[in-house]
Enzyme design. Structure first.
Site, short mmCIF file in Angstrom:
data_model
loop_
_atom_site.label_atom_id
_atom_site.label_comp_id
_atom_site.label_asym_id
_atom_site.label_seq_id
_atom_site.Cartn_x
_atom_site.Cartn_y
_atom_site.Cartn_z
CG HIS A 151 -2.09 -0.89 0.88
ND1 HIS A 151 -2.91 -0.93 0.00
CD2 HIS A 151 -2.67 -1.95 1.99
CE1 HIS A 151 -3.91 -1.78 0.03
NE2 HIS A 151 -3.85 -2.32 1.16
CB CYS A 196 -2.22 3.20 -4.90
SG CYS A 196 -3.32 1.88 -5.12
#
Lengths: 308, 228
Positions: free
Chosen positions: B140, B198
């Site tokens: 993440h 991301c």
């Protein structure tokens, strides 16, 4: 004795009665299985009760919290935020809707759009409270996040394979009702035939007892095998909520089978006691006949040789 | 006179009350098995897979098979998978260190929500380090890979696993859409590493873009899967 019926050899009568008794046991166990089906798989209340018992909604909420928190890690929102967004009441309401849909009592689906809108509003509220700017790029990213989370919500709360199961359940309901009618009819015909072939009440009850015992074993043995095999607890479902629901569902279904077997056992006891009652009456009648015969012989002997 | 009164009623065949129900049960079971045997044969193997050896323990944390202090091969030797401590899905089996990006995170086999909450996840649809193919790792961008953007060409990526020590060298980075299949090649037949997260960093919400970091193999034991 019915004089119009041709005399049948005793052996043939016994064989036919045994065959009818076997068929009766099959029809009786089929009837019981269909009744259990009506009370379990085809009963919406049964599923709701198992969901309640297995805390299905609570476990779903735990899964949702974890999944959404992971989205939070990818999008700058902490776990506490998502925990506050998904309420147990919303999950329970949507679950109730899904169960009603499974049994064809509603066409309404999980309110994904409502969840998405609610979440998006909360996301906007959160970033404004954090002093962040809600520019076009940010609002677009938030919409994408809300949409993705709504997808997770739908896939988590929605019942698996619902669109496949609903028509199958309807078909099964129809087949089950026809099967119930057929089983009842066949059962009645078989009982009548056993009664007709055997004039003796005790003989009739004997064959009914055989059938009842057979039906009881046909329900009891598989239920006990499933219960003691430990298979239910070892089902390979790795989703905690679904595992709890499936094991509770299967466990209670087995209990219903055992209850049906117990009903047959009670019936067996009743029939056995009735047969014993008839047996005692037959013994008494035989004893009375013997006494009557003995007295007639005594009178006959006393009358012999007496001159008029 | 009623029929049968001249003859004393017999209790007759008590064993029949046990024998015949048992026979009916056996015959009925045979009939059911006979009718359902085509289905049982078809689904029998599936049924075996559908049950576990023991009931699952949902409260048990996934195992950590990685030991920091253990010595592991770090050269180019070959180790057979049977002698290696291979991970099961959900297990922590190593750690990843990228010194230049201040990344030091536990490494899990699997990239689901649970694994990514606790560290960096290895996609199970690709290969493990040492398999000689593409290794795809995800993290993440707000937690374990929040500084991945600082990694640059020539930097080293150290992956320590339960069965060996691996070093990769970063060869490039790229920002692409998550749906852009040209951004990664999972079919390459040489050992290589792809890290992704991301993008952009520090954004709120989900974005469709990803940062891909590519690295080539430098050293570490090769896994042998053959059973000759």
């Amino acid at each position: 004795m019915d004089q119009s019926r041709p005399a049948q050899p005793e052996t043939a009568r016994k064989r036919i009665s045994l065959l009818l008794s076997f068929l009766l046991s099959l029809f009786a166990s089929m009837l019981a299985l269909l009744l259990v089906l009506q009370c379990t798989l085809l009963n919406e209340g049964f599923l709701r009760a198992r969901m309640q018992e297995s805390q299905y909604a609570t476990h779903l909420l735990e899964t949702l919290d974890m999944e959404l928190a992971s989205y939070g890690d990818a999008s700058g929102f902490d776990e506490a935020f998502f925990t506050s967004v998904v309420s147990p009441e919303r999950v329970q309401n949507d679950l109730n809707q899904e169960v009603a849909r499974l049994y064809g009592n509603t066409s309404a689906q999980v309110d994904t759009a409502g969840f998405e809108t609610h979440l998006y509003d909360k996301l906007l509220e959160n970033i404004r409270a954090r002093g962040l700017e809600a520019d076009e790029q940010t609002t677009s990213a938030l919409q994408y996040l809300a949409q993705s989370c709504a997808g997770v919500y739908e896939s988590t709360v929605g019942l698996p394979l619902l669109s496949t199961l609903t028509p199958l359940l309807h078909k099964l309901q129809t087949v089950s009702l026809i099967g119930l009618g057929a089983a009842l009819l066949l059962l009645a015909i078989t009982v009548v035939l056993i009664m007709r072939i055997n004039p003796s009440r005790r003989r009739r009850l004997r064959y009914l007892l055989y059938a009842d015992g057979g039906a009881m074993l046909m329900l009891l043995v598989p239920a006990l095998v499933i219960l003691f095999s430990g298979k239910i607890e070892r089902v390979g479902i790795l989703n905690k909520a679904l595992y709890g629901l499936v094991t509770a569902y299967a466990g209670h279904t087995v209990l219903y089978l055992l209850a049906a077997a117990a009903a047959f056992a009670l019936l067996w006891i009743g029939l056995f006691l009735l047969r014993r009652h008839y047996f005692k009456k037959a013994i008494e009648a035989h004893e009375r006949h013997k006494e009557h015969k003995r007295r007639r012989e005594e009178v006959h002997r006393s009358l012999q040789g007496k001159p008029f | 006179m009623k029929r049968g009164l001249s003859k004393k009623p017999g209790k007759g065949g008590r064993a029949g009350f046990i024998l015949f129900p048992a026979v009916f049960f056996l015959l009925g079971s045979l009939i059911v098995l006979g009718v359902t045997s085509p289905f049982l044969q078809t689904f029998g193997n599936v049924l075996d897979i559908a049950f576990l050896q023991e009931s699952p323990d949902f409260d048990k944390e996934a195992a950590n098979i990685y030991r920091h202090d253990a010595s592991r091969p770090d050269g180019n030797e070959v180790i057979h998978v049977d002698s290696a401590d291979m991970p099961a899905e959900g297990e922590q089996f190593g750690k990843i260190v990228i010194g230049s990006a201040q990344i030091d995170a536990p490494l899990f086999y699997g990239d689901g929500a649970k694994e990514l909450r606790r560290g960096v996840g290895c996609y199970t649809g690709t290969y493990l380090p040492g398999a000689g193919r593409t290794v795809l790792l995800a993290g993440h961008n707000h937690t374990f890979f929040k500084t991945l953007g600082q990694a640059k060409e020539g930097d080293q990526v150290q992956i320590s696993t339960s069965y060996g020590e691996y070093v990769y060298e970063i060869t490039g980075t790229r920002v692409a859409y998550a749906t852009d299949t040209t951004a990664y090649d999972l079919t390459r037949e040489e050992e290589n590493l792809i890290l992704y997260t991301c993008y952009p960093f520090g954004s709120v919400g989900l974005t469709p873009e990803r940062l891909f970091v590519y690295a080539k193999y430098v050293s570490g034991p090769r896994l042998d899967w053959d059973y000759d």
